[in-house]
Design a protein around this motif. Structure first.
Motif, mmCIF file in Angstrom:
data_model
loop_
_atom_site.group_PDB
_atom_site.id
_atom_site.type_symbol
_atom_site.label_atom_id
_atom_site.label_comp_id
_atom_site.label_asym_id
_atom_site.label_seq_id
_atom_site.Cartn_x
_atom_site.Cartn_y
_atom_site.Cartn_z
ATOM 1 N N SER A 43 28.482 -56.498 -12.450
ATOM 2 C CA SER A 43 27.194 -56.826 -11.851
ATOM 3 C C SER A 43 26.993 -56.118 -10.514
ATOM 4 N N MET A 63 22.179 -62.995 2.068
ATOM 5 C CA MET A 63 22.926 -63.851 1.158
ATOM 6 C C MET A 63 24.373 -63.935 1.625
ATOM 7 N N SER A 115 29.155 -62.572 -3.729
ATOM 8 C CA SER A 115 27.941 -63.289 -3.377
ATOM 9 C C SER A 115 27.370 -63.894 -4.654
ATOM 10 N N LYS A 116 26.501 -64.850 -4.470
ATOM 11 C CA LYS A 116 26.004 -65.601 -5.622
ATOM 12 C C LYS A 116 25.173 -64.678 -6.513
ATOM 13 N N LEU A 117 25.423 -64.763 -7.801
ATOM 14 C CA LEU A 117 24.678 -63.958 -8.761
ATOM 15 C C LEU A 117 23.318 -64.605 -9.004
ATOM 16 N N SER A 118 22.373 -63.756 -9.251
ATOM 17 C CA SER A 118 21.067 -64.322 -9.614
ATOM 18 C C SER A 118 21.066 -64.629 -11.105
ATOM 19 N N ASN A 119 20.107 -65.422 -11.540
ATOM 20 C CA ASN A 119 20.066 -65.811 -12.955
ATOM 21 C C ASN A 119 19.847 -64.614 -13.874
ATOM 22 N N SER A 120 19.263 -63.568 -13.323
ATOM 23 C CA SER A 120 19.020 -62.394 -14.163
ATOM 24 C C SER A 120 20.295 -61.583 -14.381
ATOM 25 N N GLU A 121 21.323 -61.905 -13.621
ATOM 26 C CA GLU A 121 22.565 -61.149 -13.740
ATOM 27 C C GLU A 121 23.565 -61.821 -14.675
ATOM 28 N N PRO A 155 25.615 -68.519 -10.709
ATOM 29 C CA PRO A 155 24.240 -68.663 -10.215
ATOM 30 C C PRO A 155 23.858 -70.105 -9.871
ATOM 31 N N ASP A 156 24.226 -71.037 -10.740
ATOM 32 C CA ASP A 156 23.777 -72.405 -10.484
ATOM 33 C C ASP A 156 24.601 -73.038 -9.372
ATOM 34 N N LYS A 157 23.916 -73.828 -8.580
ATOM 35 C CA LYS A 157 24.623 -74.495 -7.473
ATOM 36 C C LYS A 157 25.623 -75.498 -8.044
#
Lengths: 529, 331
Positions: free
Chosen positions: B330, B1, B13-19, B59-61
């Motif tokens: 996070s 990533m 770095s980009k967070l995931s949706n679960s974060e 998370p979202d682009k």
């Protein structure tokens, strides 16, 4: 004594409140409370008053004091220049009020003295203190005065420096603190400076006390058993003066015999201010009563007639041209000045009186010019006001709006922040991902970093409206005229408001009328200058 | 990533949706609000940098024409402006003083272009011209204040940002590198000061030139000192140690309260990696507690107060604070 529009009802207040006086003071962003419990006994027209805890320490006040324009203005003046007190050593949230008055301008000193003598008619001694940094006497004019003093006494070897051990064999705690301090960029050692101070202390005190006495005599204040002039020398470079020969003068009017009166005096001042701010005919416990709501009391002024015929309505012996404009408004212009729109009719009410006193104390205009402007030029007219309390700013703006086009009342405003709070400004910048870029050669100009200025603006708007029932004028009308933060000085953040300089020639005569009309018949000759 | 790192933040770095935590939701709201302002032309070098960093974390682009916004609002005569014209109107009678070409705006534009794989030469040149005699970088042209009166934190921040640009662009000849390093570690040019952020930026600058010259003792002292007055995290300075600039005596601070800051927490997390094991362990433990505190629903990011007045003196929550809080909670 002028026309009385209200009264300070001391006896009835003490009876109503069972002798208990308590309240809060907001100064320099510090909120402190005060409290005292009094006993009293009427003696003729006076009341003998003392704190319950200390019956042998008493003072006298009249049973009630008439509130004319002058007395109301005095409390505004004291609100600006008067001491509110010191922190209680055991509890810094508490203030121990004392009564003293900082003012150099001799006509204002005389005015304040007259008012104090009305409030405390018996048993009070006054001392007029001229405070100065002893660095003043180390070079320039001060050194010459010192030389002249010694030569007049035939002391030819006066300038030979003596050792500290010889002039001050035993140092006290204050001396030791002084020696431990560092002072950047000053020639000589702290020990040498302190030795100078003690070597010439008596001489310096005598020079200043003589100067003060002469100054007071010229204002018609005759010294005597209960009126003394004294000098107070500060150790060199302690506060204010940062170069040899520089002056950092502070003048005070202090009183003995009124020590226990501090809380009651503060209460009176705050009650007058709050009754005017809230336009209430009666203050808490009836301490202040006005004949009617304060805004309705006073003098109805025909503006055109005032500026064209009153002895108060002129600048440098010249009068303005005043013509009608839209209904209810005039357009006025002094020679070599801008046109100003002002109301055809103005109510000079008690708020005007209070604010006039406050502005005389705290406004940016040099005081001496206000007394000479009727027959001489107004050299550097400026109309500005700095405060860390919102109420003071609000009252000034209300008065200015009562006569001038509101659009012209505030040209801009800013927030000044002292170096004690620079670390906070740095963090504010950091929180906005910017460094703090100062302005000007010494860094005390306009802050270049917009983000920091914008972040502090909101604080200022909230301060301006604090303690008011609604939104302040500064916020509601002039909120968008905030220009910047200015890192300058040493103290707490404070709001600095600037009005159009063209308003000076109209506002100042009215302000002086409000304060001095009952004391001086003709301002062209009545101020002892 | 993909990870990006600026001198203002640790590696993002980009967070995931679960974060998605409370802080992420606040950051998203802040981001959307800033984008709206950009649409209206209200842009600053500071805001676009932080918005870009936020976009890399959320998370979202996000499809934002960063270079286009910069070109339209923050470029003049081929140089990066600190403020757009619309932004400059936020202060009354600031007139054309908004036309500042500052280190932080050049850094912001460089950073975005660099990470977007776009041409950066003009920003590197702009930064190079900010070098002052002696080897440090700051905005003498915008702020003519003499060196003695400049905030040393400003010099540290500007130098750190400048060296980040120049070293990553391979635009710093060896002789200039050595001169800058000498200035950064010289106690007269860059005195020993008890401000955490100042030391952070100074150390970042030193690290970019020669990691072996980090002053570990200085860092350790500050990490300990700046944890003294608050329950969680770190403050930027020790309130009780404030002194009068002129006399060197203590100023009265009994009514002033210090504050913690997630941004300072993330600075501390970088600094603590360069300390002895004992301090590192203590600091990491304190960081864990701070993260736990930030994770609680009622925790807030405070602002200073001016003595007894209840109103916030300056910023509390800001974009960079939200990014830091997001990163810390996070990680």
């Amino acid at each position: 004594m002028g026309v009385s529009y209200g009264r300070v009802n001391i006896l009835s207040f003490l009876e109503e409140a069972n002798g208990k006086v308590t309240g809060q003071v907001l100064t320099d962003a510090k909120i402190r409370w005060y409290e005292a419990e009094y006993d009293w006994v009427p003696e003729g027209d006076l009341i003998k008053i003392w704190k319950t805890s200390s019956p042998n320490n008493f003072f006298y006040m009249p049973q009630s004091i008439p509130l004319d324009f002058a007395m109301t203005a005095f409390f505004g003046l004291y609100s600006g220049d008067g001491s509110k007190g010191v922190d209680d050593r055991a509890d810094p949230s508490r203030i121990r009020p004392n009564i003293s008055f900082s003012q150099r301008e001799r006509t204002l000193v005389k005015f304040a003295l007259n008012c104090f003598e009305t409030i405390f008619p018996v048993g009070v001694n006054f001392s007029f203190t001229l405070g100065e940094d002893s660095a003043y006497f180390m070079a320039g004019e001060g050194l010459e005065r010192l030389r002249d003093y010694y030569l007049a006494k035939g002391e030819l070897s006066w300038s030979t420096p003596k050792q500290l051990i010889d002039v001050r064999p035993r140092l006290d705690a204050a001396d030791n603190r002084y020696l431990a301090e560092t002072r950047q960029g000053i020639a000589g050692t702290s020990e040498e400076h302190l030795a100078f101070y003690y070597q010439h202390k008596s001489a310096m005190e005598e020079i200043l006390a003589t100067e003060k006495a002469a100054d007071l005599e010229s204002a018609g204040i005759t010294l005597g058993a209960n009126l003394k002039a004294v000098a107070s020398l500060r150790r060199p470079f302690k506060k204010g003066a940062r170069e040899m020969g520089r002056s950092s003068r502070s003048d005070e009017l202090q009183m003995t015999g009124v020590g226990p009166a501090g809380e009651l005096f503060l209460k009176i001042m705050h009650s007058i201010e709050s009754s005017l701010a809230g336009d209430n005919a009666v203050s808490d416990f009836g301490l202040i009563t006005w004949e009617a709501i304060p805004s309705s009391l006073g003098v109805d002024l025909d503006t055109k007639e005032f500026f064209q015929s009153s002895s108060w309505g002129q600048i440098n012996s010249s009068r303005p041209n005043v013509e009608p404009d839209s209904p209810g408004w005039l357009l006025g212009r002094y020679p070599a000045s801008s046109e100003v729109k002002l109301r055809a009719k103005v109510k000079l009410n008690l708020l005007w009186a209070y604010v006039s006193g406050l502005y005389l104390a705290e406004g940016s205009t040099p005081k001496s010019e206000l007394f000479t402007m009727f027959t001489g030029p107004l050299r550097s007219p400026s109309l500005g006001f700095t405060s860390s309390e919102g109420t003071s700013i609000e009252l000034l703006l209300r008065v200015l709006q009562s006569i001038f086009d509101k659009d012209k009342v505030v040209t801009s405003w800013k927030v000044k922040v002292g170096n004690q709070y620079f670390p906070e400004l740095v963090v504010i910048g950091m929180k906005n991902a910017v460094p703090m870029l100062r302005g000007g050669n010494s860094g005390d100009g306009k802050l270049r970093t917009m983000e920091v200025s914008l972040a502090v603006k909101q604080w200022a708007l909230e301060v301006a409206s604090a303690d008011l029932p609604g939104e302040s004028l500064l916020s509601s009308v002039y909120g968008d005229r905030f220009s910047h933060v200015e890192p300058t000085g040493a103290g707490v953040a404070r709001i600095d408001v600037t009005a159009s300089a063209a308003l000076c020639r109209w506002f100042f005569p009215l302000m002086m009328l409000c304060v001095f009309q009952e004391l001086v018949d003709d301002p062209r000759t009545g101020f002892q200058l | 990533m993909k990870q990006i790192e600026s001198v203002w933040t640790p590696k993002i770095s980009k967070l995931s949706n679960s974060e998605v935590s409370r802080w992420v939701r606040h950051l998203e709201n802040w981001f959307n609000s800033e984008i709206e302002k950009f649409e209206n032309g209200e842009v600053a070098g500071s805001t676009i940098l932080v918005a870009y960093l936020a976009s890399q974390a959320l998370p979202d682009k996000r499809n934002v024409d960063w270079a286009g916004i910069i070109q339209e609002h923050l470029m003049l005569d081929g140089k990066a402006l600190a403020y757009s014209e619309i932004y400059g109107q936020k202060l009354y009678k600031f007139d054309d003083q908004w036309q500042q070409f500052n280190v932080n705006s050049a850094y912001a534009c460089w950073f975005i272009h660099f990470n977007e794989g776009l041409e950066v030469g003009k920003f590197v040149d702009q930064i190079a011209k900010k070098r002052q005699a002696g080897g440090l970088y700051f905005d003498q042209d915008t702020s003519p204040t003499t060196y003695r009166h400049r905030m040393k934190s400003e010099i540290a921040m500007s130098t750190a940002m400048s060296l980040d640009v120049l070293t990553q662009s391979d635009a710093l000849p060896d002789s200039l590198r050595k001169e800058s390093l000498a200035a950064l570690v010289d106690p007269l040019a860059m005195p020993v000061l008890n401000y955490l952020s100042y030391e952070y930026f100074r150390s970042r600058a030193v690290f970019s030139l020669d990691p072996t010259l980090l002053d570990r003792q200085r860092i350790e002292t500050l990490l300990t000192k700046c944890a003294q007055e608050i329950e969680f995290g770190w403050s930027d300075f020790v309130m009780s140690e404030k002194t009068n600039d002129y006399m060197g005596t203590a100023t009265r601070v009994s009514r002033d309260k210090n504050i913690h800051s997630p941004l300072l927490g993330s600075m501390a997390s970088w600094l603590m990696d360069h300390t002895c094991p004992e301090i590192m362990s203590e600091s990491k433990s304190r960081l864990e507690k701070y993260v736990t505190h930030l994770g609680k629903p009622q925790s807030d990011i405070p602002a200073f107060k001016m003595r007894d007045l209840q109103f916030d003196f300056g910023s509390s929550v800001s974009g960079i604070e939200l990014i830091s809080a997001t990163y810390l909670t996070s990680a």
